[in-house]
Design an enzyme around this catalytic site. Structure first.
Site, PDB file in Angstrom:
ATOM      1  CB  CYS A   1      -0.993  -0.245   1.523  1.00  0.00           C
ATOM      2  SG  CYS A   1      -2.140  -0.936   1.205  1.00  0.00           S
TER       3      CYS A   1
ATOM      4  CG  HIS B   1      -3.745   3.886   1.654  1.00  0.00           C
ATOM      5  ND1 HIS B   1      -3.232   3.286   0.660  1.00  0.00           N
ATOM      6  CD2 HIS B   1      -3.186   3.009   2.860  1.00  0.00           C
ATOM      7  CE1 HIS B   1      -3.853   2.012   0.688  1.00  0.00           C
ATOM      8  NE2 HIS B   1      -3.899   1.716   1.679  1.00  0.00           N
TER       9      HIS B   1
ATOM     10  CG  ASN C   1      -6.352  -0.559   0.517  1.00  0.00           C
ATOM     11  OD1 ASN C   1      -6.190   0.162  -0.030  1.00  0.00           O
ATOM     12  ND2 ASN C   1      -6.529  -0.952   2.082  1.00  0.00           N
TER      13      ASN C   1
HETATM   14  N1  ACO Z   1     -18.394  -7.787   9.053  1.00  0.00           N
HETATM   15  C1  ACO Z   1     -19.432  -7.306  10.058  1.00  0.00           C
HETATM   16  N2  ACO Z   1     -19.003  -7.795  11.633  1.00  0.00           N
HETATM   17  C2  ACO Z   1     -16.742  -7.613  11.314  1.00  0.00           C
HETATM   18  C3  ACO Z   1     -16.729  -7.346  10.117  1.00  0.00           C
HETATM   19  C4  ACO Z   1     -17.541  -7.625   8.942  1.00  0.00           C
HETATM   20  N3  ACO Z   1     -17.256  -7.332   7.656  1.00  0.00           N
HETATM   21  N4  ACO Z   1     -15.460  -7.783  10.100  1.00  0.00           N
HETATM   22  C5  ACO Z   1     -15.150  -7.774  11.565  1.00  0.00           C
HETATM   23  N5  ACO Z   1     -16.314  -8.006  12.069  1.00  0.00           N
HETATM   24  C6  ACO Z   1     -16.100  -7.940  13.020  1.00  0.00           C
HETATM   25  C7  ACO Z   1     -15.311  -8.635  14.384  1.00  0.00           C
HETATM   26  O1  ACO Z   1     -15.185 -10.322  13.820  1.00  0.00           O
HETATM   27  C8  ACO Z   1     -15.690  -8.423  15.722  1.00  0.00           C
HETATM   28  O2  ACO Z   1     -16.621  -9.414  16.605  1.00  0.00           O
HETATM   29  P1  ACO Z   1     -16.556  -9.399  17.923  1.00  0.00           P
HETATM   30  O3  ACO Z   1     -16.541  -9.129  18.629  1.00  0.00           O
HETATM   31  O4  ACO Z   1     -17.545 -10.542  18.574  1.00  0.00           O
HETATM   32  O5  ACO Z   1     -14.511 -10.606  17.517  1.00  0.00           O
HETATM   33  C9  ACO Z   1     -15.874  -7.242  15.445  1.00  0.00           C
HETATM   34  O6  ACO Z   1     -16.617  -7.049  13.992  1.00  0.00           O
HETATM   35  C10 ACO Z   1     -14.652  -5.994  15.647  1.00  0.00           C
HETATM   36  O7  ACO Z   1     -13.393  -6.047  14.761  1.00  0.00           O
HETATM   37  P2  ACO Z   1     -12.263  -4.636  14.814  1.00  0.00           P
HETATM   38  O8  ACO Z   1     -11.463  -6.401  14.497  1.00  0.00           O
HETATM   39  O9  ACO Z   1     -11.719  -4.865  16.478  1.00  0.00           O
HETATM   40  O10 ACO Z   1     -13.183  -4.231  14.216  1.00  0.00           O
HETATM   41  P3  ACO Z   1     -12.508  -2.775  14.209  1.00  0.00           P
HETATM   42  O11 ACO Z   1     -12.584  -1.912  14.583  1.00  0.00           O
HETATM   43  O12 ACO Z   1     -10.482  -2.728  13.895  1.00  0.00           O
HETATM   44  O13 ACO Z   1     -12.379  -2.587  12.464  1.00  0.00           O
HETATM   45  C11 ACO Z   1     -11.500  -3.355  10.159  1.00  0.00           C
HETATM   46  C12 ACO Z   1     -11.324  -3.895  11.427  1.00  0.00           C
HETATM   47  C13 ACO Z   1     -11.912  -2.531   9.664  1.00  0.00           C
HETATM   48  C14 ACO Z   1     -10.489  -4.403   9.536  1.00  0.00           C
HETATM   49  C15 ACO Z   1     -10.094  -1.988  10.940  1.00  0.00           C
HETATM   50  O14 ACO Z   1      -9.354  -2.615  12.496  1.00  0.00           O
HETATM   51  C16 ACO Z   1      -9.188  -1.481   9.756  1.00  0.00           C
HETATM   52  O15 ACO Z   1      -9.489  -0.661   9.173  1.00  0.00           O
HETATM   53  N6  ACO Z   1      -8.174  -1.954  10.254  1.00  0.00           N
HETATM   54  C17 ACO Z   1      -6.251  -1.167   9.020  1.00  0.00           C
HETATM   55  C18 ACO Z   1      -6.716  -2.536   8.005  1.00  0.00           C
HETATM   56  C19 ACO Z   1      -6.239  -1.879   6.643  1.00  0.00           C
HETATM   57  O16 ACO Z   1      -7.097  -0.646   6.584  1.00  0.00           O
HETATM   58  N7  ACO Z   1      -5.421  -3.017   5.973  1.00  0.00           N
HETATM   59  C20 ACO Z   1      -5.462  -2.767   4.768  1.00  0.00           C
HETATM   60  C21 ACO Z   1      -3.341  -2.477   4.297  1.00  0.00           C
HETATM   61  S1  ACO Z   1      -2.804  -1.756   5.437  1.00  0.00           S
HETATM   62  C22 ACO Z   1      -3.045  -0.744   4.718  1.00  0.00           C
HETATM   63  O17 ACO Z   1      -3.524   0.434   3.922  1.00  0.00           O
HETATM   64  C23 ACO Z   1      -3.874   0.188   6.421  1.00  0.00           C
END
Ligand code: ACO
Length: 314
Positions: A112, A241, A271
């Site tokens: 990324c 990004h 993304n």
């Molecule tokens: N739909 C519904 N529920 C979901 C989904 C979904 N698509 N995905 C996860 N959940 C649930 C999880 O299972 C969890 O449930 P639980 O509490 O019962 O265990 C709950 O939602 C919370 O999950 P988290 O992972 O803690 O949620 P978070 O607020 O961290 O959001 C996300 C997840 C959106 C992936 C976030 O962490 C994020 O954006 N991280 C950055 C990742 C990223 O952008 N990576 C790309 C490459 S690197 C970069 O570009 C920065």
């Protein structure tokens, strides 16, 4: 010697097939509300038959047209991609022939942060007068490596391409660039294949990636403004990004920049990894928000982790 590398053309392309959040909710346990609240993403584009090179070609031709230069005047092509069409040859060489160029061409892989790394590399060629006109493209078909049954990653990624043409300039252009890598985080975000007859999928600890992204990018944005003596109220636009609206707004807040000075396009394409910054840039150049002379901050982080920033006078 050229003093600066200046962007003289931008272009982008998204494949026509759109997958909305509601479409995803039909096959995995998720909702439009969850995806929008946690990420800001409303839809993503997905290739059907097109390759990474096909997307790159369309974005590159649009950037070349805006730049108003002959393709034969290009001295170098750098293609940032995580999803090369083949293990070899470099997709950049396929692109070179597709657009009718005859200069050297190579791929650059930094996930990324690929576009930031590629733009910085092109800047060094131009400042050393080893090249005067450089095409830098970010192009991705991430849908090929997304596990469409994994709700924690399938909702995040999309396909697309963005491109810029750079030219040497005595007056203005890229004013500052800084790159970092820290390879300790392999298990946080990776495609765990071994390349031998095996297709891997994106695996990610989203929460861990989120915290590291906010932390590293916020510090780097502050450092960039400090080292360039640019007060944040002089900054016209952040072009980040496009991974997650919550990461983007946390970084903007840390450098006291209101969200109406941040280019956000992720709701439309998710993304797109190395393509996301040039896609956002091209959108805002073509809709008239970004104007000549504006101060722009590009910042992004990707797996590794690798991250970087660029301050540019457009
Ligand atoms: N739909 C519904 N529920 C979901 C989904 C979904 N698509 N995905 C996860 N959940 C649930 C999880 O299972 C969890 O449930 P639980 O509490 O019962 O265990 C709950 O939602 C919370 O999950 P988290 O992972 O803690 O949620 P978070 O607020 O961290 O959001 C996300 C997840 C959106 C992936 C976030 O962490 C994020 O954006 N991280 C950055 C990742 C990223 O952008 N990576 C790309 C490459 S690197 C970069 O570009 C920065």
């Amino acid at each position: 010697m050229n003093k600066f590398a200046r962007i003289i053309g931008t272009g982008s392309y998204l494949p026509p097939t759109v997958i909305t959040n509601d479409d995803l909710a039909k096959t995995i346990n998720t909702t439009n509300e969850w995806i929008v609240a946690r990420t800001g993403i409303k839809q993503r584009h997905k290739v059907t038959n097109e390759t990474t090179c096909d997307l790159a070609e369309k974005a590159a031709n649009r950037a070349l047209e805006m730049a108003g230069i002959n393709v034969k005047d290009l001295d170098l092509i750098i293609l940032a991609t995580t999803t090369a069409d083949k293990i070899f040859p470099a997709t950049a060489t396929i692109l070179q022939t597709a657009i009718g160029a005859s200069c050297p061409a190579f791929d650059l892989q930094s996930v990324c942060s690929g576009f930031i790394f590629a733009l910085t590399t092109a800047e060094q060629y131009i400042k050393a007068s080893a090249a005067n006109k450089v095409l830098v493209v970010g192009s991705e078909t991430l849908s090929r490596i997304v596990n469409w049954n994994d709700r924690s990653t399938a909702v995040l990624f999309g396909d697309g391409a963005g491109a810029v043409v750079l030219s040497g300039s005595d007056n203005t252009g890229i004013l500052y660039s800084k790159l970092f890598s820290d390879g300790k985080y392999l298990s946080s975000l990776q495609v765990s294949n071994n390349y031998i007859n095996e297709v891997g999928f994106i695996e990610m600890s989203g929460n861990e990636v989120f915290k590291i992204a906010v932390n590293r990018l916020s510090s780097l944005a502050e450092k960039t403004l400090k080292e360039t003596n640019l007060n944040s109220n002089k900054l016209d636009w952040i072009v980040p990004h496009q991974a997650n609206i919550r990461i983007i707004s946390a970084v903007a807040k840390r450098i006291k920049t209101p969200m109406n000075k941040v280019i956000v396009t992720l709701e439309n394409h998710g993304n797109t990894s190395a393509a996301s910054i040039p896609l956002a840039l091209d959108t805002a150049v073509r809709d008239g928000r970004i104007k000549r002379g504006d101060y722009l901050l590009f910042e992004g982080i990707g797996a590794g982790f690798s991250w970087g920033s660029i301050l540019i006078q457009f």
